[in-house]
Design an enzyme around this catalytic site. Sequence first.
Site, PDB file in Angstrom:
ATOM      1  N   GLN A 128     -18.319   7.347 -11.729  1.00 44.25           N
ATOM      2  CA  GLN A 128     -19.256   7.937 -12.734  1.00 44.25           C
ATOM      3  C   GLN A 128     -18.765   9.281 -13.274  1.00 44.25           C
ATOM      4  O   GLN A 128     -18.630  10.386 -12.827  1.00 44.25           O
ATOM      5  CB  GLN A 128     -20.469   7.880 -12.177  1.00 44.25           C
ATOM      6  CG  GLN A 128     -21.763   8.552 -13.323  1.00 44.25           C
ATOM      7  CD  GLN A 128     -22.919   8.765 -12.461  1.00 44.25           C
ATOM      8  OE1 GLN A 128     -23.737   7.786 -12.775  1.00 44.25           O
ATOM      9  NE2 GLN A 128     -23.391   9.748 -11.887  1.00 44.25           N
ATOM     10  N   GLY A 129     -18.665   9.522 -14.587  1.00 46.14           N
ATOM     11  CA  GLY A 129     -18.233  10.670 -15.291  1.00 46.14           C
ATOM     12  C   GLY A 129     -19.262  11.298 -16.000  1.00 46.14           C
ATOM     13  O   GLY A 129     -19.262  11.119 -17.176  1.00 46.14           O
ATOM     14  N   TYR A 130     -20.189  11.872 -15.365  1.00 47.51           N
ATOM     15  CA  TYR A 130     -21.290  12.740 -15.960  1.00 47.51           C
ATOM     16  C   TYR A 130     -21.328  14.390 -15.940  1.00 47.51           C
ATOM     17  O   TYR A 130     -21.085  14.842 -16.760  1.00 47.51           O
ATOM     18  CB  TYR A 130     -22.745  12.133 -15.321  1.00 47.51           C
ATOM     19  CG  TYR A 130     -23.395  10.841 -15.582  1.00 47.51           C
ATOM     20  CD1 TYR A 130     -22.529   9.897 -16.654  1.00 47.51           C
ATOM     21  CD2 TYR A 130     -24.629  10.244 -15.432  1.00 47.51           C
ATOM     22  CE1 TYR A 130     -23.118   8.985 -17.121  1.00 47.51           C
ATOM     23  CE2 TYR A 130     -25.120   9.318 -15.968  1.00 47.51           C
ATOM     24  CZ  TYR A 130     -24.312   8.291 -16.834  1.00 47.51           C
ATOM     25  OH  TYR A 130     -25.001   7.165 -17.261  1.00 47.51           O
ATOM     26  N   SER A 131     -21.438  14.537 -14.441  1.00 45.20           N
ATOM     27  CA  SER A 131     -21.641  16.068 -14.417  1.00 45.20           C
ATOM     28  C   SER A 131     -20.241  16.905 -14.787  1.00 45.20           C
ATOM     29  O   SER A 131     -19.153  16.307 -14.717  1.00 45.20           O
ATOM     30  CB  SER A 131     -21.730  16.575 -12.830  1.00 45.20           C
ATOM     31  OG  SER A 131     -23.063  15.751 -12.379  1.00 45.20           O
ATOM     32  N   SER A 163     -17.696  11.017  -7.479  1.00 40.37           N
ATOM     33  CA  SER A 163     -17.571  10.622  -6.352  1.00 40.37           C
ATOM     34  C   SER A 163     -16.613   9.474  -6.105  1.00 40.37           C
ATOM     35  O   SER A 163     -16.681   8.392  -7.447  1.00 40.37           O
ATOM     36  CB  SER A 163     -18.876   9.832  -5.722  1.00 40.37           C
ATOM     37  OG  SER A 163     -19.911  11.050  -5.728  1.00 40.37           O
ATOM     38  N   GLU A 246     -30.478   3.738 -10.368  1.00 40.46           N
ATOM     39  CA  GLU A 246     -30.062   4.565  -8.927  1.00 40.46           C
ATOM     40  C   GLU A 246     -31.130   4.556  -8.270  1.00 40.46           C
ATOM     41  O   GLU A 246     -31.123   4.808  -7.049  1.00 40.46           O
ATOM     42  CB  GLU A 246     -29.461   5.955  -9.639  1.00 40.46           C
ATOM     43  CG  GLU A 246     -29.089   6.808  -8.404  1.00 40.46           C
ATOM     44  CD  GLU A 246     -28.134   8.191  -8.891  1.00 40.46           C
ATOM     45  OE1 GLU A 246     -27.441   8.518  -8.166  1.00 40.46           O
ATOM     46  OE2 GLU A 246     -28.745   8.437  -9.945  1.00 40.46           O
ATOM     47  N   ASN A 370     -33.348  19.694  -6.383  1.00 46.28           N
ATOM     48  CA  ASN A 370     -34.688  19.780  -6.381  1.00 46.28           C
ATOM     49  C   ASN A 370     -35.574  20.640  -7.241  1.00 46.28           C
ATOM     50  O   ASN A 370     -36.694  20.072  -7.880  1.00 46.28           O
ATOM     51  CB  ASN A 370     -35.061  20.441  -4.905  1.00 46.28           C
ATOM     52  CG  ASN A 370     -35.009  19.411  -3.731  1.00 46.28           C
ATOM     53  OD1 ASN A 370     -34.666  18.543  -3.908  1.00 46.28           O
ATOM     54  ND2 ASN A 370     -35.594  19.920  -2.660  1.00 46.28           N
TER      55      ASN A 370
END
Length: 392
Positions: A128-131, A163, A246, A370
């Site tokens: 996954q290429g998000y952050s 990841s 998710e 959080n």
Amino acid sequence: MKLGFSDMEEAFRRECASWLDEQMAGEFADIRGIANLVDKPERRKAWERRLAEHRYSCIGWPIAWGGRDATLNEQVIFAEEYARAGAPNRLNHMGVELLGPTLLALGSSEQKARFLPAIAEGTAIWCQGYSEPGAGSDLAAIRTRARRDGDEWVIEGQKIWTSLAQFADMIFVLARTEDGTRGREGLSFLLVDLDQPGIEIRPIRQINGEAEFNEVFFDGARCPVENMVGAEGEGWTVSTTLLSFERGISTLGQQMQFRNELDAVIAAAKHNGKAADPVFRQRLAEAEIGLRLMRYGALRMLAGGKGGALAGAALTYKIQWASWRRALGELAMDVLGQEGEVAPADAEGWPLLANLYLYSRADTIYGGTNQIQRNLIAERGLGLPREPRGNA
């Protein structure tokens, strides 16, 4: 709402448990109980293919796409038995649990035909290429850009905390395709081949010595136009649809892994006498209560959800489990005491619990801190005004 299982569903549970136990005691015994995501990647790829051979890889998918069209309860049962058997964490979790359901919901017929079979067969591993370095929990602040060049998109930018990218074949990327836009506008969702010039993957060494996460650099990497999911500029909608999955079925399997970790903490406390201490007994009891509450809450969410939409209660789940597991890691180290710092790696129970403590420090950070989770609960769940944000 039903929290129990029928006789037929319990028969399915026995079928799953029998097959999983046979595999984990037989050909795949060498990967049983692995507590991390990076050891023996080739064996884990072979395990993905074995799951596919028996249609256990993506049982909730339609039969036509390699699944079993399993009911919600059957998916819950398999997730629980998978963890109970000590089967390893899925190397293709991103493909099976996130991208696959997203393509089923929003992908074109051509995209489904091209990408779903390889995911179901375990022959294409996704990440996954998000952050990004400047946009971790604030997904809308991404700066990776893609410009149109004929029949392709050309991608420039950087992703981080990706990841298992070092083992992946493909990556789904959220990129900005419209100049002058910011925030949620102008984003598009692209399916990109990692095996090409213009992509560099650098592992990030973690506090526990592993390198599950990676930096991914895009320097002129290319993606065919037909690999865009949804229309140009609709990437935010696609990405949030994906993230809704998710919080789905896999949460029950995750809780069975938590069950195994808590049992290991309890066993260690009994072994060294800490279980006789009333303070430790109280902390162990609180951990048990928290885990049971998570299970009941997850079952309630799943029973009441429709499609991929997140109910308000589901917004609380990430902060709940992350905080609980961080506290469990601290309890594990308190139970072990100095032994947790100096014991040799082959000491019984030590590697699992030490890794639990070190890894759980990140649980309240990745996937949305959080603090971000509290904002989501307030704004999306309770309808409160948005927190003021800068213009960057």
